[in-house]
Design a protein around this motif. Structure first.
Motif, PDB file in Angstrom:
ATOM      1  N   ILE A  88       0.593  -1.127   0.572  1.00  0.00           N
ATOM      2  CA  ILE A  88       0.095  -0.043   0.069  1.00  0.00           C
ATOM      3  C   ILE A  88       0.886   1.542  -0.130  1.00  0.00           C
ATOM      4  CG2 ILE A  88      -1.717   1.133   1.017  1.00  0.00           C
ATOM      5  CD1 ILE A  88      -3.319  -1.440   2.639  1.00  0.00           C
ATOM      6  N   ASN A  89       2.321   1.096   0.862  1.00  0.00           N
ATOM      7  CA  ASN A  89       2.862   2.333   0.690  1.00  0.00           C
ATOM      8  C   ASN A  89       3.725   2.219  -0.383  1.00  0.00           C
ATOM      9  OD1 ASN A  89       4.004   4.165   2.505  1.00  0.00           O
ATOM     10  ND2 ASN A  89       6.132   2.622   2.260  1.00  0.00           N
ATOM     11  N   GLU A  90       3.832   1.512  -1.283  1.00  0.00           N
ATOM     12  CA  GLU A  90       4.648   1.150  -2.530  1.00  0.00           C
ATOM     13  C   GLU A  90       3.667   2.054  -3.598  1.00  0.00           C
ATOM     14  OE1 GLU A  90       7.445   1.310  -4.012  1.00  0.00           O
ATOM     15  OE2 GLU A  90       8.125   0.743  -1.370  1.00  0.00           O
ATOM     16  N   THR A 133      -4.842   2.236 -22.287  1.00  0.00           N
ATOM     17  CA  THR A 133      -4.717   1.470 -20.851  1.00  0.00           C
ATOM     18  C   THR A 133      -3.491   0.615 -20.908  1.00  0.00           C
ATOM     19  OG1 THR A 133      -5.899   0.127 -20.152  1.00  0.00           O
ATOM     20  CG2 THR A 133      -6.755   2.635 -19.898  1.00  0.00           C
ATOM     21  N   LEU A 134      -2.750   0.304 -19.485  1.00  0.00           N
ATOM     22  CA  LEU A 134      -1.554  -0.455 -18.944  1.00  0.00           C
ATOM     23  C   LEU A 134      -1.957  -0.300 -18.314  1.00  0.00           C
ATOM     24  CD1 LEU A 134       1.126   0.659 -20.816  1.00  0.00           C
ATOM     25  CD2 LEU A 134      -0.284  -0.409 -21.523  1.00  0.00           C
ATOM     26  N   ARG A 135      -1.669  -1.564 -17.356  1.00  0.00           N
ATOM     27  CA  ARG A 135      -2.231  -1.496 -15.747  1.00  0.00           C
ATOM     28  C   ARG A 135      -0.833  -2.197 -14.758  1.00  0.00           C
ATOM     29  NH1 ARG A 135      -5.337  -7.048 -14.382  1.00  0.00           N
ATOM     30  NH2 ARG A 135      -3.222  -7.158 -14.851  1.00  0.00           N
ATOM     31  N   ILE A 136      -0.733  -1.509 -14.315  1.00  0.00           N
ATOM     32  CA  ILE A 136       1.045  -1.702 -13.720  1.00  0.00           C
ATOM     33  C   ILE A 136       0.642  -1.707 -12.349  1.00  0.00           C
ATOM     34  CG2 ILE A 136       2.858  -1.242 -12.361  1.00  0.00           C
ATOM     35  CD1 ILE A 136       2.456   1.887 -14.795  1.00  0.00           C
ATOM     36  N   THR A 137       1.304  -3.837 -12.004  1.00  0.00           N
ATOM     37  CA  THR A 137       1.183  -4.369 -10.678  1.00  0.00           C
ATOM     38  C   THR A 137       1.945  -3.286  -9.593  1.00  0.00           C
ATOM     39  OG1 THR A 137       0.616  -6.532 -11.418  1.00  0.00           O
ATOM     40  CG2 THR A 137       1.498  -7.113  -9.507  1.00  0.00           C
ATOM     41  N   VAL A 138       1.729  -3.080  -8.511  1.00  0.00           N
ATOM     42  CA  VAL A 138       2.783  -2.643  -7.703  1.00  0.00           C
ATOM     43  C   VAL A 138       3.414  -3.722  -6.758  1.00  0.00           C
ATOM     44  CG1 VAL A 138       2.770  -1.141  -5.055  1.00  0.00           C
ATOM     45  CG2 VAL A 138       0.599  -0.913  -6.280  1.00  0.00           C
ATOM     46  N   SER A 139       5.250  -3.809  -7.108  1.00  0.00           N
ATOM     47  CA  SER A 139       5.423  -4.769  -6.389  1.00  0.00           C
ATOM     48  C   SER A 139       6.454  -3.855  -5.669  1.00  0.00           C
ATOM     49  CB  SER A 139       7.094  -4.707  -8.157  1.00  0.00           C
ATOM     50  OG  SER A 139       7.252  -5.817  -8.196  1.00  0.00           O
TER      51      SER A 139
END
Ligand code: PMP
Length: 351
Positions: free
Chosen positions: A269-271, A328-334
């Protein structure tokens, strides 16, 4: 000749495609960047050795259901486990959807609602989200009243948009619906709000969850449904006897008990907040607010951005050719490393 034997619904079908190119950072499938928790990793040899692979798995996954029940503050009779929540979506269709029955879901949303509907031969009603990808509750409720679907899917938070629908609006829809309402909470841990307290209050509610996202074991394929005893009983009627293998049951149990969830979820969540802030600073990106572990972004030339990210070893999910998700592109938070690398790459590409 064989093609003629194929069920009508399956003709012209395409496989669910995943990108298969070399990468440095995988940010395309909403997985977590974490390994198994340290204590599980340390004991993995003993865990594996303790499994009697010559014997079929526990068909009722009793221990795992008990632990999931504890995690969700329900009883094990409220829990059904599956080979990923994908399998459970399929089994819900198998139990309840006759050919021609109506299945209603938001659009854009998780593709499997439509794919399994097609396999079941269902009549699909896709209810569009607003232009900013928020839920249009009035439109959704009206469609539920008008089409009287056998199944209604709500994805909360919604994949791939990250948008959410409020509890009171979901309850309104459950009360209006003549059929079953499935609230897919695959990303629950990143959002924190749930319909689970209502599973015994309504006869027509199923909540879907997974250990593939916040718990980080996508490769082991463990999903679960929470519902009342009657619906769980019907799902048990249609499942394969040993749908969840021994290794997955056992490791899932260890991961649930390991206590790393909160810290890992807080990290992501922080990232996410850092990533959104940095993305918003780059000209040429529109960022949609997200309550999950991914962020949907709109670009003027998304296909080109996608290609150039792949060249730099970054995989993100390209939705730019999907109706309703153009550009659109979907970016996973890693991990922080991956997110920084992505931000730098986007700065370069869009400068
Ligand atoms: N529901 C949603 C909304 C998802 O995004 C996903 C995975 N992408 C699933 C269900 C399926 O998850 P799994 O089969 O890994 O449990």
């Amino acid at each position: 000749m064989i093609e003629n034997l194929l069920r009508e619904e399956i003709k012209g079908f395409k496989n669910y495609e995943v990108e298969n190119v070399p990468y440095k950072y995988k940010m395309d499938a909403n997985e977590t960047p974490f390994e198994l928790p340290e204590e599980v990793m340390k004991n993995i040899g003993d865990i594996v050795k303790s499994i009697r692979v010559n014997i079929y798995p526990d068909p009722t996954a009793e221990k795992l259901r008990e632990e999931l029940a504890r995690y969700c503050s329900v009883t094990p009779k409220n829990i059904f486990v599956g080979n990923g929540s994908d399998e459970i979506i399929h089994l819900i269709m198998l139990a309840f959807v006759d050919k021609g029955d109506t299945v209603l879901y938001p659009h854009p949303s998780f593709a499997m609602y439509s794919i399994y509907s097609k396999i079941a031969g269902a009549n699909e009603i896709a209810v569009n989200l607003n232009e900013d990808y928020t839920y249009n509750v009035e439109r959704f409720a009206e469609a539920v009243e008008r089409y009287k679907p056998k199944l209604v899917f709500l994805c909360n938070p919604n994949n791939p948009t990250g948008s959410v629908i409020d509890e009171e609006d979901i309850i309104r829809i459950i009360e209006k619906a003549k059929g079953i309402v499935i609230v897919d909470e695959a990303y629950f841990e990143f959002y924190g709000k749930t319909l689970v307290p209502y599973i015994d209050r309504f006869e027509n509610l199923i909540v879907l969850r997974t250990l593939s996202k916040a718990f980080g074991i996508a490769g082991l394929r463990v999903g679960y449904a929470l519902s009342n005893g009657e619906i769980v009983k019907y799902l048990n009627l249609v499942k394969s006897p040993y749908n969840l293998n021994s290794l997955s049951q056992r490791i899932a149990l260890e991961v649930l008990k390991s206590g790393v969830l909160k810290e890992r979820v807080n990290y992501i969540i922080n990232e996410r907040e850092k990533l959104v802030k940095e993305l918003n600073k780059i000209n040429g990106i529109k960022v949609y607010p997200s309550h999950a572990n991914f962020v949907l972004c709109k670009f003027e030339n998304a296909n080109d951005v996608h290609k150039r990210l792949v060249e730099r070893g970054i995989l993100v999910r390209n939705f730019s050719n999907v109706k309703g998700l153009e550009g659109t592109l979907r970016i996973t938070v890693s991990s922080a490393d991956a997110n920084d690398y992505l931000i730098n790459a986007l700065r370069e590409i869009l400068s």
